[in-house]
Design an enzyme around this catalytic site. Sequence first.
Site, PDB file in Angstrom:
ATOM      1  CG  HIS A  37      -1.838  -1.102   1.386  1.00 27.30           C
ATOM      2  ND1 HIS A  37      -1.731  -2.055   2.362  1.00 27.30           N
ATOM      3  CD2 HIS A  37      -2.933  -1.415   0.657  1.00 27.30           C
ATOM      4  CE1 HIS A  37      -2.729  -2.925   2.231  1.00 27.30           C
ATOM      5  NE2 HIS A  37      -3.468  -2.572   1.219  1.00 27.30           N
ATOM      6  CD  GLN A 153      -9.387  -5.090  -6.439  1.00 30.22           C
ATOM      7  OE1 GLN A 153     -10.164  -5.571  -5.654  1.00 30.22           O
ATOM      8  NE2 GLN A 153      -8.320  -4.409  -6.027  1.00 30.22           N
TER       9      GLN A 153
END
Length: 292
Positions: A37, A153
Amino acid sequence: MIAINKIAEMQLFSYQQKVDGKKIAVVPTMGYLHEGHISLIKEAKKHADIVITTLFVNPTQFAPNEDLEKYPRDYQSDFKKAEEAGADILFCPDELEMYPIGYNSTILVRGVTDKFEGVKRPTHFSGVATIVAKLLNATLANITIFGQKDFQQTLLIKRLVKDLNFPVEIIIAPTIRESDGLAMSSRNTYLSKESRAIASSLFHALEEAKVAIGKGERQRKIINSIMIKTIRAKQQFQIDYVAAADAETLDEPDEFLAGDKIVLLLAVYLGKTRLIDNAVVKIPSSLNESNF
Ligand code: PAF
């Protein structure tokens, strides 16, 4: 960095930034931030004036038998990590803010969701598509960044943005790995010490398939069997699926051709923990071109 938890406040903030000519990037996350992240937030910084990290554990992308309740959460640590990585805003709405009483809309993206994760987790992608659309509308972002780790995704987001005309540029950033090759994931914290020690076999399986393709292997079933053999060498793995497919359509031809872009996709259980990983490989169009 400031935290915002209301959609109206988020939209007003972003609107004002845009009036001032600022470019906004959003990094959607479900929190429990790790180096993967952090790398997305840092990448976002390179492309925009304002970086918004969203933190929302989205219930609609979890099936009833999945890990919503035990999904790891640590708000204080996430706030600190996002701030240190350079985010300007942490958008962290609660469930009622995103799905108020009477909420009744879902986005269904077909095609790229018909296989692999879409089959194993039938309600997952409509939950992802819906929340990503809502986060783009809440943040008014010009740019959005996702990791390649969740490969299917990324295809879904590209389709969603194109089909529904979101005015946003999508950046896909490379998977960040531990030193032994294991793809970083918030779910890695579920692994026992013993499971963690063998989890990097997934990365090795991908690497071995890449080497075989590099040496000229083009038969899909043989490429799959190379990955399966490496994974099965450790009895603790239970394979959910292993597949080599076209990286854009997810088609599975018997044989790949020069110039094809292939994605190698893996999903396995290690104990109760489900791990996914992938690698993208381009078959050179000529003998002089090397993409491995
Ligand atoms: O990749 C994730 O963490 C989630 O699927 C996302 C995109 C934040 C939507 O909840």
